[in-house]
Design a protein around this motif. Structure first.
Motif, PDB file in Angstrom:
ATOM      1  N   PHE A  97     -10.499   5.905   2.762  1.00 46.73           N
ATOM      2  CA  PHE A  97      -8.908   5.899   2.280  1.00 46.73           C
ATOM      3  C   PHE A  97      -8.697   6.452   1.000  1.00 46.73           C
ATOM      4  O   PHE A  97      -9.494   6.348   0.132  1.00 46.73           O
ATOM      5  N   ILE A  98      -7.397   6.894   0.801  1.00 49.66           N
ATOM      6  CA  ILE A  98      -7.004   7.378  -0.883  1.00 49.66           C
ATOM      7  C   ILE A  98      -6.074   6.300  -1.301  1.00 49.66           C
ATOM      8  O   ILE A  98      -5.405   5.919  -0.228  1.00 49.66           O
ATOM      9  N   HIS A  99      -5.947   5.986  -2.385  1.00 50.09           N
ATOM     10  CA  HIS A  99      -5.192   5.129  -2.960  1.00 50.09           C
ATOM     11  C   HIS A  99      -4.005   5.554  -3.902  1.00 50.09           C
ATOM     12  O   HIS A  99      -4.599   6.386  -4.730  1.00 50.09           O
ATOM     13  N   LEU A 100      -2.901   5.295  -3.713  1.00 50.96           N
ATOM     14  CA  LEU A 100      -1.722   5.956  -4.660  1.00 50.96           C
ATOM     15  C   LEU A 100      -1.070   4.727  -5.042  1.00 50.96           C
ATOM     16  O   LEU A 100      -0.674   3.782  -4.738  1.00 50.96           O
ATOM     17  N   THR A 101      -0.528   4.890  -6.344  1.00 49.99           N
ATOM     18  CA  THR A 101       0.406   3.962  -6.970  1.00 49.99           C
ATOM     19  C   THR A 101       1.780   4.524  -7.378  1.00 49.99           C
ATOM     20  O   THR A 101       1.759   5.918  -7.501  1.00 49.99           O
ATOM     21  N   ASP A 102       2.561   3.548  -7.642  1.00 50.67           N
ATOM     22  CA  ASP A 102       3.882   4.251  -8.078  1.00 50.67           C
ATOM     23  C   ASP A 102       4.431   5.164  -6.977  1.00 50.67           C
ATOM     24  O   ASP A 102       4.746   6.223  -7.160  1.00 50.67           O
ATOM     25  N   VAL A 103       4.354   4.880  -5.798  1.00 54.50           N
ATOM     26  CA  VAL A 103       4.675   5.541  -4.502  1.00 54.50           C
ATOM     27  C   VAL A 103       6.203   5.665  -3.948  1.00 54.50           C
ATOM     28  O   VAL A 103       6.670   4.749  -3.838  1.00 54.50           O
ATOM     29  N   GLU A 104       6.784   6.787  -3.912  1.00 54.04           N
ATOM     30  CA  GLU A 104       7.754   6.976  -2.960  1.00 54.04           C
ATOM     31  C   GLU A 104       7.307   7.300  -1.592  1.00 54.04           C
ATOM     32  O   GLU A 104       6.653   8.053  -1.378  1.00 54.04           O
ATOM     33  N   VAL A 105       7.499   6.583  -0.636  1.00 54.40           N
ATOM     34  CA  VAL A 105       7.395   6.633   0.950  1.00 54.40           C
ATOM     35  C   VAL A 105       8.605   7.086   1.533  1.00 54.40           C
ATOM     36  O   VAL A 105       9.885   6.351   1.327  1.00 54.40           O
ATOM     37  N   ARG A 106       8.513   8.172   2.361  1.00 56.73           N
ATOM     38  CA  ARG A 106       9.582   8.623   3.163  1.00 56.73           C
ATOM     39  C   ARG A 106       9.352   8.939   4.616  1.00 56.73           C
ATOM     40  O   ARG A 106       8.194   9.424   4.886  1.00 56.73           O
ATOM     41  N   VAL A 107      10.141   8.296   5.654  1.00 55.22           N
ATOM     42  CA  VAL A 107       9.692   8.182   6.988  1.00 55.22           C
ATOM     43  C   VAL A 107      10.333   9.746   7.295  1.00 55.22           C
ATOM     44  O   VAL A 107      11.581   9.979   7.293  1.00 55.22           O
ATOM     45  N   LYS A 108       9.346  10.583   7.896  1.00 56.27           N
ATOM     46  CA  LYS A 108       9.916  11.787   8.165  1.00 56.27           C
ATOM     47  C   LYS A 108      10.986  11.851   9.492  1.00 56.27           C
ATOM     48  O   LYS A 108      12.080  12.465   9.425  1.00 56.27           O
ATOM     49  N   SER A 109      11.113  10.863  10.236  1.00 59.06           N
ATOM     50  CA  SER A 109      11.865  10.945  11.888  1.00 59.06           C
ATOM     51  C   SER A 109      13.186  10.266  11.033  1.00 59.06           C
ATOM     52  O   SER A 109      14.207  11.059  11.457  1.00 59.06           O
ATOM     53  N   THR A 110      13.609   9.914  10.051  1.00 59.49           N
ATOM     54  CA  THR A 110      14.665   9.117   9.667  1.00 59.49           C
ATOM     55  C   THR A 110      15.083   9.647   8.222  1.00 59.49           C
ATOM     56  O   THR A 110      16.354   9.509   8.221  1.00 59.49           O
ATOM     57  N   GLY A 111      14.132   9.936   7.445  1.00 58.31           N
ATOM     58  CA  GLY A 111      14.721  10.504   6.000  1.00 58.31           C
ATOM     59  C   GLY A 111      14.670   9.229   5.174  1.00 58.31           C
ATOM     60  O   GLY A 111      14.839   9.358   3.864  1.00 58.31           O
ATOM     61  N   LYS A 112      14.659   8.034   5.724  1.00 59.29           N
ATOM     62  CA  LYS A 112      14.641   6.946   4.706  1.00 59.29           C
ATOM     63  C   LYS A 112      13.459   6.816   3.810  1.00 59.29           C
ATOM     64  O   LYS A 112      12.427   7.213   4.327  1.00 59.29           O
ATOM     65  N   SER A 113      13.568   6.493   2.618  1.00 59.37           N
ATOM     66  CA  SER A 113      12.618   6.135   1.726  1.00 59.37           C
ATOM     67  C   SER A 113      12.732   4.955   1.044  1.00 59.37           C
ATOM     68  O   SER A 113      13.632   4.404   0.868  1.00 59.37           O
ATOM     69  N   SER A 114      11.475   4.578   0.342  1.00 56.05           N
ATOM     70  CA  SER A 114      11.390   3.398  -0.288  1.00 56.05           C
ATOM     71  C   SER A 114      10.309   3.669  -1.430  1.00 56.05           C
ATOM     72  O   SER A 114       9.668   4.351  -1.255  1.00 56.05           O
ATOM     73  N   GLN A 115      10.603   2.851  -2.613  1.00 55.23           N
ATOM     74  CA  GLN A 115       9.485   2.743  -3.616  1.00 55.23           C
ATOM     75  C   GLN A 115       8.601   1.612  -3.546  1.00 55.23           C
ATOM     76  O   GLN A 115       8.995   0.549  -3.030  1.00 55.23           O
ATOM     77  N   VAL A 116       7.168   1.726  -3.446  1.00 51.46           N
ATOM     78  CA  VAL A 116       6.297   0.926  -3.404  1.00 51.46           C
ATOM     79  C   VAL A 116       5.221   0.756  -4.478  1.00 51.46           C
ATOM     80  O   VAL A 116       5.115   2.039  -4.992  1.00 51.46           O
ATOM     81  N   PRO A 117       4.740  -0.159  -5.028  1.00 49.38           N
ATOM     82  CA  PRO A 117       3.545  -0.190  -6.075  1.00 49.38           C
ATOM     83  C   PRO A 117       2.345   0.594  -5.635  1.00 49.38           C
ATOM     84  O   PRO A 117       1.468   0.996  -6.550  1.00 49.38           O
ATOM     85  N   PHE A 118       2.058   0.417  -4.348  1.00 49.01           N
ATOM     86  CA  PHE A 118       0.575   0.691  -4.069  1.00 49.01           C
ATOM     87  C   PHE A 118       0.613   1.229  -2.310  1.00 49.01           C
ATOM     88  O   PHE A 118       1.314   0.641  -1.526  1.00 49.01           O
ATOM     89  N   VAL A 119      -0.166   2.141  -2.209  1.00 41.97           N
ATOM     90  CA  VAL A 119      -0.332   2.403  -0.619  1.00 41.97           C
ATOM     91  C   VAL A 119      -1.741   3.263  -0.581  1.00 41.97           C
ATOM     92  O   VAL A 119      -2.363   3.679  -1.348  1.00 41.97           O
ATOM     93  N   ALA A 120      -2.427   2.539   0.472  1.00 40.39           N
ATOM     94  CA  ALA A 120      -3.772   3.140   0.991  1.00 40.39           C
ATOM     95  C   ALA A 120      -3.329   4.090   2.308  1.00 40.39           C
ATOM     96  O   ALA A 120      -2.924   3.434   3.180  1.00 40.39           O
ATOM     97  N   ILE A 121      -3.923   5.113   2.125  1.00 38.05           N
ATOM     98  CA  ILE A 121      -3.853   6.097   3.295  1.00 38.05           C
ATOM     99  C   ILE A 121      -5.156   6.440   3.890  1.00 38.05           C
ATOM    100  O   ILE A 121      -6.060   6.939   3.230  1.00 38.05           O
ATOM    101  N   ASN A 122      -5.421   6.597   5.190  1.00 33.13           N
ATOM    102  CA  ASN A 122      -6.499   6.695   5.902  1.00 33.13           C
ATOM    103  C   ASN A 122      -6.557   8.222   5.851  1.00 33.13           C
ATOM    104  O   ASN A 122      -5.555   9.048   6.298  1.00 33.13           O
ATOM    105  N   LYS A 123      -7.614   8.857   5.433  1.00 36.70           N
ATOM    106  CA  LYS A 123      -7.753  10.085   5.469  1.00 36.70           C
ATOM    107  C   LYS A 123      -7.651  10.902   6.477  1.00 36.70           C
ATOM    108  O   LYS A 123      -7.403  12.069   6.628  1.00 36.70           O
ATOM    109  N   ARG A 124      -8.004  10.440   7.752  1.00 38.06           N
ATOM    110  CA  ARG A 124      -8.064  11.023   8.874  1.00 38.06           C
ATOM    111  C   ARG A 124      -6.566  11.423   9.485  1.00 38.06           C
ATOM    112  O   ARG A 124      -6.215  12.047  10.117  1.00 38.06           O
ATOM    113  N   ASN A 125      -5.580  10.459   8.708  1.00 40.71           N
ATOM    114  CA  ASN A 125      -4.059  10.761   9.123  1.00 40.71           C
ATOM    115  C   ASN A 125      -3.443  11.907   8.122  1.00 40.71           C
ATOM    116  O   ASN A 125      -2.558  12.044   8.425  1.00 40.71           O
ATOM    117  N   ILE A 126      -4.166  12.335   7.158  1.00 41.55           N
ATOM    118  CA  ILE A 126      -3.585  13.223   6.240  1.00 41.55           C
ATOM    119  C   ILE A 126      -3.380  14.592   6.653  1.00 41.55           C
ATOM    120  O   ILE A 126      -4.459  15.128   7.029  1.00 41.55           O
TER     121      ILE A 126
END
Length: 92
Positions: A48-77
């Motif tokens: 995993f990679i870890h990000l902080t102070d993250v804006e997350v956007r859903v590609k299918s809807t364009g909706k976004s939200s702000q979260v303090p932390f996210v872990a992303i599986n590298k296989r999905n990048i």
């Protein structure tokens, strides 16, 4: 125990744009000591990679939200784009 200034963990933060199949992320990637570049973190063998102070956007809807932390599986990048601090935008 003696104090060794050279063994102090040094951290820098790099603003990155991460693209996966369903989401886009803009956040801070923490680069510590031996992982001084974004590519070092991507190739370090951890799942995993870890990000902080993250804006997350859903590609299918364009909706976004702000979260303090996210872990992303590298296989999905699909792509990681560092922001150039001098230009203020990705890839330049």
């Amino acid at each position: 125990m003696s104090f060794d200034r050279n063994n102090i963990m040094k951290e820098t933060k790099s603003k990155v744009f991460v693209i996966t199949e369903h989401y886009e992320f803009i956040g801070l990637l923490h680069l510590i000591n031996i992982n001084r570049r974004e590519s070092d973190v991507l190739n370090d063998g951890k799942p995993f990679i870890h990000l902080t102070d993250v804006e997350v956007r859903v590609k299918s809807t364009g909706k976004s939200s702000q979260v303090p932390f996210v872990a992303i599986n590298k296989r999905n990048i699909i792509c990681v784009i560092p922001f150039d601090s001098r230009q203020g935008k990705a890839g330049e």
